[in-house]
Design a protein around this motif. Structure first.
Motif, PDB file in Angstrom:
ATOM      1  N   PHE A 150       1.097  10.984  62.386  1.00 39.81           N
ATOM      2  CA  PHE A 150       0.344  12.211  62.687  1.00 39.81           C
ATOM      3  C   PHE A 150       1.243  13.338  63.180  1.00 39.81           C
ATOM      4  O   PHE A 150       0.858  14.492  63.183  1.00 39.81           O
ATOM      5  N   GLU A 151       2.480  12.986  63.586  1.00 39.04           N
ATOM      6  CA  GLU A 151       3.415  14.016  64.045  1.00 39.04           C
ATOM      7  C   GLU A 151       3.807  14.938  62.887  1.00 39.04           C
ATOM      8  O   GLU A 151       4.270  16.053  63.119  1.00 39.04           O
ATOM      9  N   MET A 152       3.644  14.469  61.645  1.00 41.50           N
ATOM     10  CA  MET A 152       3.958  15.298  60.469  1.00 41.50           C
ATOM     11  C   MET A 152       2.638  15.755  59.850  1.00 41.50           C
ATOM     12  O   MET A 152       1.768  14.934  59.543  1.00 41.50           O
TER      13      MET A 152
ATOM     14  N   ASP B  24       3.508  -5.306  68.949  1.00 41.56           N
ATOM     15  CA  ASP B  24       3.007  -4.863  70.257  1.00 41.56           C
ATOM     16  C   ASP B  24       1.565  -5.315  70.480  1.00 41.56           C
ATOM     17  O   ASP B  24       1.091  -5.324  71.603  1.00 41.56           O
ATOM     18  N   LYS B  25       0.872  -5.601  69.389  1.00 46.80           N
ATOM     19  CA  LYS B  25      -0.592  -5.626  69.486  1.00 46.80           C
ATOM     20  C   LYS B  25      -1.268  -6.909  69.040  1.00 46.80           C
ATOM     21  O   LYS B  25      -2.490  -6.987  68.981  1.00 46.80           O
ATOM     22  N   ILE B  26      -0.462  -7.936  68.744  1.00 50.76           N
ATOM     23  CA  ILE B  26      -1.038  -9.209  68.306  1.00 50.76           C
ATOM     24  C   ILE B  26      -2.082  -9.725  69.304  1.00 50.76           C
ATOM     25  O   ILE B  26      -3.191 -10.106  68.934  1.00 50.76           O
TER      26      ILE B  26
ATOM     27  N   ASP C  18       0.623   7.576  72.219  1.00 52.64           N
ATOM     28  CA  ASP C  18       0.610   8.409  71.016  1.00 52.64           C
ATOM     29  C   ASP C  18      -0.814   8.710  70.557  1.00 52.64           C
ATOM     30  O   ASP C  18      -1.098   9.808  70.081  1.00 52.64           O
ATOM     31  N   SER C  19      -1.702   7.732  70.717  1.00 56.55           N
ATOM     32  CA  SER C  19      -3.094   7.943  70.303  1.00 56.55           C
ATOM     33  C   SER C  19      -3.729   9.064  71.114  1.00 56.55           C
ATOM     34  O   SER C  19      -4.429   9.925  70.572  1.00 56.55           O
ATOM     35  N   VAL C  20      -3.477   9.060  72.415  1.00 59.56           N
ATOM     36  CA  VAL C  20      -4.054  10.091  73.277  1.00 59.56           C
ATOM     37  C   VAL C  20      -3.449  11.457  72.938  1.00 59.56           C
ATOM     38  O   VAL C  20      -4.159  12.464  72.874  1.00 59.56           O
TER      39      VAL C  20
HETATM   40  P1  ADP Z   1       0.152   4.169  70.876  1.00 60.93           P
HETATM   41  O1  ADP Z   1       1.274   4.851  71.633  1.00 60.93           O
HETATM   42  O2  ADP Z   1      -1.070   5.032  70.792  1.00 60.93           O
HETATM   43  O3  ADP Z   1      -0.130   2.779  71.356  1.00 60.93           O
HETATM   44  P2  ADP Z   1       1.967   3.303  68.817  1.00 60.93           P
HETATM   45  O4  ADP Z   1       3.113   3.622  69.707  1.00 60.93           O
HETATM   46  O5  ADP Z   1       1.676   1.896  68.517  1.00 60.93           O
HETATM   47  O6  ADP Z   1       0.630   4.031  69.356  1.00 60.93           O
HETATM   48  O7  ADP Z   1       2.177   3.989  67.397  1.00 60.93           O
HETATM   49  C1  ADP Z   1       2.377   5.371  67.241  1.00 60.93           C
HETATM   50  C2  ADP Z   1       3.381   5.696  66.170  1.00 60.93           C
HETATM   51  O8  ADP Z   1       3.084   5.023  64.961  1.00 60.93           O
HETATM   52  C3  ADP Z   1       3.410   7.151  65.846  1.00 60.93           C
HETATM   53  O9  ADP Z   1       4.634   7.696  66.260  1.00 60.93           O
HETATM   54  C4  ADP Z   1       3.242   7.215  64.338  1.00 60.93           C
HETATM   55  O10 ADP Z   1       4.098   8.147  63.714  1.00 60.93           O
HETATM   56  C5  ADP Z   1       3.600   5.802  63.917  1.00 60.93           C
HETATM   57  N1  ADP Z   1       2.999   5.450  62.624  1.00 60.93           N
HETATM   58  C6  ADP Z   1       1.695   5.449  62.303  1.00 60.93           C
HETATM   59  N2  ADP Z   1       1.513   5.132  61.020  1.00 60.93           N
HETATM   60  C7  ADP Z   1       2.732   4.906  60.493  1.00 60.93           C
HETATM   61  C8  ADP Z   1       3.220   4.549  59.194  1.00 60.93           C
HETATM   62  N3  ADP Z   1       2.368   4.330  58.189  1.00 60.93           N
HETATM   63  N4  ADP Z   1       4.543   4.399  59.033  1.00 60.93           N
HETATM   64  C9  ADP Z   1       5.395   4.613  60.061  1.00 60.93           C
HETATM   65  N5  ADP Z   1       5.007   4.964  61.295  1.00 60.93           N
HETATM   66  C10 ADP Z   1       3.693   5.112  61.523  1.00 60.93           C
END
Ligand code: ADP
Ligand code: MG
Length: 405
Positions: A332-334, A214-216, A364-366
């Motif tokens: 972070f959900e856990m 998603d982020k490259i 998810d970050s927010v």
């Molecule tokens: P955002 O929505 O803020 O852009 P993303 O959707 O890219 O963030 O990523 C959020 C998800 O990444 C979260 O649901 C989190 O559980 C998952 N995540 C973070 N670290 C790990 C990890 N080490 N292994 C598996 N999933 C992870």
């Protein structure tokens, strides 16, 4: 703020257009999470995006305009889906505005038109989910014209949907003479603009989350601007594997290993990977877990950054003047794997207290920052996840281009 783009065109702000007595069609981003209330009815679970649109709505009502709001919600398949009705959102908006919000569930037609005509100056009407119409995502000319026929003025305040060229975000603008950018959209842009064009240094980016793919684009764009890029989340393991470091059973995107290696080699002096991890036997909060330094042991998966990494990242963040963060540091959900993410939120709050400009974006970050309790000490929490990433990547936002006069 007056926005002038590189070409001769101009984007008007709400202060620059006549609103009194006008029918003002406002695209907002009310794509909010819903939940079932105690009475079994749907209600808004998080109203951040609704609150964020209040300054624009109030600016129009206070100027004596009639507000017609439109938004998408979720992903209906171009047809009505009662579970994704905006009715609960209209209810919540009514509470926040402390004023009546009319809601019409019909397509644009006689009922909608009559409601608009009968509304007093300062009245507010909300239309049903734009994605109930097949023409929305297709950016159909017919739907754009229908929507435009309701309006004397078109205002876009939906920064979160600005990376999409849909009928309500883009097409409609071509059929309304007077158009303007809303307050929230304007604030999001000016913050991101500062971040890209005049960041106070040192400038640090923190990137994490589930996927590198998603982020490259954002990684590459940010590497040209930042002094440091701190990596966490599952993204770390794709980089580590690319560098031939053991990652156990951690989540990795194997098709991105070459790309990750190239990026790392090009910016080795800027990219910092976690030095320790919380590793678990399973993707489960109750799974046995411990701290692992350096490599991930066989059969284990990395689910959060470890304490040494937190310490290192924290030190860098407290020494930064500008910080942008997207993507949680762990699952972070856990609760057992949330420490890293919450510690980064805390470090951003402290950095802001010390005068740094701090920006967080991403769904998810927010959510994580809100849960951490540090949200109100962070300079800017973006309402746009993908839109923010697209802007940082230097991509054009179609909805913004459509606002040019
Ligand atoms: P955002 O929505 O803020 O852009 P993303 O959707 O890219 O963030 O990523 C959020 C998800 O990444 C979260 O649901 C989190 O559980 C998952 N995540 C973070 N670290 C790990 C990890 N080490 N292994 C598996 N999933 C992870
Ligand atoms: Mg996400």
């Amino acid at each position: 703020m007056s926005i002038t783009t590189e070409t001769e065109s101009h984007i008007f702000t709400l202060d620059e257009v006549e609103l009194k007595g006008k029918r003002v069609l406002v695209r907002v981003d009310f794509n909010v999470p819903l939940e079932a209330g105690e009475d079994g009815r749907q209600r808004v679970a998080d109203d951040m995006r609704i609150r964020a649109a209040l300054p624009t709505i109030r600016a129009v009502t206070e100027a004596g305009g009639r507000v017609i709001l439109m938004s998408h919600l979720g992903r209906p398949r171009g047809e009505p889906d009662p579970a994704l009705s905006l009715a609960p959102v209209a209810d919540r908006l009514e509470e926040l505005l402390e004023d009546r919000v009319r809601f019409v569930s019909n397509d644009v037609g006689r009922v909608v038109r009559e409601t608009v005509e009968s509304m007093p100056e300062g009245g507010v009407l909300m239309l049903e989910n734009t994605r109930f119409q097949p023409g929305e995502k297709r950016n159909s000319e017919a739907l754009a014209e229908d929507l435009a026929s309701l309006a004397d003025v078109y205002v876009n305040d939906a920064f979160g949907a600005s990376h999409r060229a849909h009928a309500s975000t883009t097409g409609v603008a071509g059929h309304v003479k007077v158009k303007a950018i809303g307050r929230l959209f304007e604030r999001e842009l000016s913050t991101l603009h500062t971040l890209l064009e005049q960041p106070a240094q040192p400038f640090t980016a923190v990137l994490g989350g589930a996927k590198v793919s998603d982020k490259i684009g954002v990684i590459e764009a940010l590497l040209e601007r930042v002094d440091r890029l701190l990596i966490g989340g599952a993204m770390s393991y794709t980089f580590m594997k690319a560098l031939e470091r053991p990652v156990g059973a951690s989540r990795v995107e194997d098709d991105l290993l070459d790309e990750a290696r190239t990026i790392y080699e090009r910016a080795e002096d800027k990219i910092i990977l976690p030095r320790d991890h919380v590793v678990a036997e399973d993707f489960d909060n109750d799974a046995p877990h411990r701290i692992a330094e350096g490599e991930i042991p066989r059969g284990m998966m990395g689910l959060d950054i470890g304490p040494a990494t937190i310490g290192e990242y924290r030190k860098i963040l407290l020494d930064s003047q500008t910080i942008v963060w997207n993507g949680p540091m762990g699952v972070f959900e856990m609760s057992n794997f949330s420490k890293g993410t919450f510690a980064i939120a805390e470090a951003l709050a402290e950095a802001s207290d010390g005068g740094a400009m701090t920006v967080v974006g991403g769904g998810d970050s927010v959510a994580a920052v809100n849960r951490s309790g540090y949200a109100d000490r962070i300079s800017h929490i973006s309402t746009g996840g993908c839109a923010m990433l697209a802007f940082l990547e230097g991509k054009a936002l179609p909805a913004l281009e459509a606002l040019q006069s």
